[in-house]
Design an enzyme around this catalytic site. Sequence first.
Site, PDB file in Angstrom:
ATOM      1  N   PRO A  63      21.845 -18.412   2.215  1.00 29.13           N
ATOM      2  CA  PRO A  63      23.208 -18.044   2.526  1.00 29.13           C
ATOM      3  C   PRO A  63      24.188 -19.156   2.349  1.00 29.13           C
ATOM      4  O   PRO A  63      24.384 -19.926   3.315  1.00 29.13           O
ATOM      5  CB  PRO A  63      23.170 -17.805   3.892  1.00 29.13           C
ATOM      6  CG  PRO A  63      22.110 -18.590   4.425  1.00 29.13           C
ATOM      7  CD  PRO A  63      21.034 -18.864   3.516  1.00 29.13           C
ATOM      8  N   ASP A  92      24.402 -24.710   2.352  1.00 28.75           N
ATOM      9  CA  ASP A  92      23.326 -23.712   3.068  1.00 28.75           C
ATOM     10  C   ASP A  92      23.645 -23.606   4.345  1.00 28.75           C
ATOM     11  O   ASP A  92      23.239 -24.643   5.279  1.00 28.75           O
ATOM     12  CB  ASP A  92      21.936 -24.062   2.937  1.00 28.75           C
ATOM     13  CG  ASP A  92      21.001 -23.020   3.366  1.00 28.75           C
ATOM     14  OD1 ASP A  92      21.088 -22.359   3.953  1.00 28.75           O
ATOM     15  OD2 ASP A  92      19.559 -23.190   2.825  1.00 28.75           O
ATOM     16  N   HIS A  93      24.166 -22.403   4.795  1.00 33.28           N
ATOM     17  CA  HIS A  93      24.555 -22.357   6.335  1.00 33.28           C
ATOM     18  C   HIS A  93      23.456 -22.340   7.174  1.00 33.28           C
ATOM     19  O   HIS A  93      23.513 -22.514   8.618  1.00 33.28           O
ATOM     20  CB  HIS A  93      25.307 -20.898   6.339  1.00 33.28           C
ATOM     21  CG  HIS A  93      26.443 -21.072   7.265  1.00 33.28           C
ATOM     22  ND1 HIS A  93      26.423 -21.527   8.508  1.00 33.28           N
ATOM     23  CD2 HIS A  93      27.835 -20.564   7.184  1.00 33.28           C
ATOM     24  CE1 HIS A  93      27.554 -21.432   9.179  1.00 33.28           C
ATOM     25  NE2 HIS A  93      28.332 -20.763   8.546  1.00 33.28           N
ATOM     26  N   ARG A  94      22.212 -22.369   6.883  1.00 28.64           N
ATOM     27  CA  ARG A  94      20.921 -22.379   7.688  1.00 28.64           C
ATOM     28  C   ARG A  94      21.036 -23.770   8.409  1.00 28.64           C
ATOM     29  O   ARG A  94      20.231 -23.947   9.312  1.00 28.64           O
ATOM     30  CB  ARG A  94      19.992 -21.781   6.980  1.00 28.64           C
ATOM     31  CG  ARG A  94      19.720 -20.568   6.541  1.00 28.64           C
ATOM     32  CD  ARG A  94      18.538 -20.068   5.651  1.00 28.64           C
ATOM     33  NE  ARG A  94      18.546 -20.721   4.409  1.00 28.64           N
ATOM     34  CZ  ARG A  94      17.553 -20.622   3.813  1.00 28.64           C
ATOM     35  NH1 ARG A  94      16.641 -19.911   3.833  1.00 28.64           N
ATOM     36  NH2 ARG A  94      17.558 -21.372   2.440  1.00 28.64           N
ATOM     37  N   CYS A 106      23.256 -26.081   8.727  1.00 27.31           N
ATOM     38  CA  CYS A 106      24.514 -26.624   9.432  1.00 27.31           C
ATOM     39  C   CYS A 106      25.416 -25.682   9.512  1.00 27.31           C
ATOM     40  O   CYS A 106      25.483 -24.728   8.956  1.00 27.31           O
ATOM     41  CB  CYS A 106      24.695 -27.804   8.912  1.00 27.31           C
ATOM     42  SG  CYS A 106      25.704 -27.660   7.488  1.00 27.31           S
TER      43      CYS A 106
END
Length: 475
Positions: A271, A445-447, A449
Amino acid sequence: MTTVERVQVFLLPDLGEGLSEAEIVEWRVAVGDVVTVDQTVVEVETAKAVVDVPCPYAGRVVALHGAAGEVRPVGQPLITVAPLGGAGPDDQEPAGHATYREEERAGSGNVLIGYGTGHGGSGRRRRRPRLAIAPETDDRVPASTGVPAGVGSAEGTGRTTPGGPTAPAPGGAAPAGGPAPLVISPIVRRLAKERGVDLATLRGTGTGGVIRRADVEAATAAPAARLAAVPDTGQAHVGLAPAGDGDVVIPLTGIRKVIADKLSRSRREIPEVTIWVDVDATGLLETRAAINAATPDAPVSVLALLARICLSGLRRYPQLNAHVDTEGQRIVQSAGVHLGIAAQTDRGLLVPVLRDAQRLTTRELAAALAETTAAARAGTLPPARLTGGTFTLNNYGVFGVDGSTPIINHPEAALLGVGRIVDKPWVVDGQLAVRKVTQLSLTFDHRVCDGGVAGGFLRHVADCVEQPALLVANV
């Protein structure tokens, strides 16, 4: 009939992380030639690089397994060598009546240093698979042809199938009512399935009528053959339009296929979010000019300075120097920064890696970047230099563009993009001035941070570009 006991079958070695096959570019030897230990016998192209493959055995070449343009899986026979004064080409048993045995040993140990030969070290002798791979059940030659199950023609070796059918003329459809198509390579079978080609409609151009990869690709390129491979259901086949007369059909193979697979996987799994900022790079260019004026014999590039700034930012925000382990349901932050540098080459976009880049000085970074990108464009980098990155720097400004929303280099967590540096109006101390301006973009990658970490990293990079003196406090 002589039993072949002493020939050495050299298997295509493990070529590095994630590489399971290689395409034969050019044979450097022929059947009957004498080779020495560690002599280069073939040039192959993997998804990462063009590699010269040396043979760990000495002797006379008995067989070459595969023709130029053919893809060979790792662990499959590549070349067969017989000792001098021992078994030669005239001493071989016909294919299907002899199973070669390999004396398990490490050989010279120098085959693709760092990857191993993939078949040494045990010291035990064991039976190897037949060089002619038996076709699957649905394609097996009927018993009425006189060909025993599991007996075929080893493509490119010059051995034919005893009692097998006469090789048909290349380039046409198989005769009606004839034997099932002779397919040896699982790569060919998979390629035909992916492209919707009916193997029964093809005439093999390999020895003994074996259907080769080139035959499937030719059928794909030909509109008539492609349409013939589509089952007639009386319905329109959406998305399977034939290639027109003027169309150029480019097989999605080699590096292009790996790039496509990796980018597709990145988009499916990660994501990603992109943020960007315009920065005044005038101070950065002035700093570079001052450094190079002091020591012109060891110039520092703008890319090297940007790499140094990224390393400073990753030291402050290590969350971005990481990857997500989906199987273990965890985030792994790397101890070292293995900096990937996106490089456009004639063979596609490659991302060579500078391992432990945080240990290098700025001058060492500049030298390493110049050497690495030159080797990548020349195709001489070993596969190990193209894997294992933890963060990527992409200078797409060289293409004359200002911004981009790049796809993350899976499985990394972030990528910094740099646009072109151009003159633009800029407000300095309340006054309008012409400055050297560029756009920086961070895709993350929003996972791993949230926006606070990503924004903090990008702001730190931007501040260092605008005020290079800030780097002194962090190096």
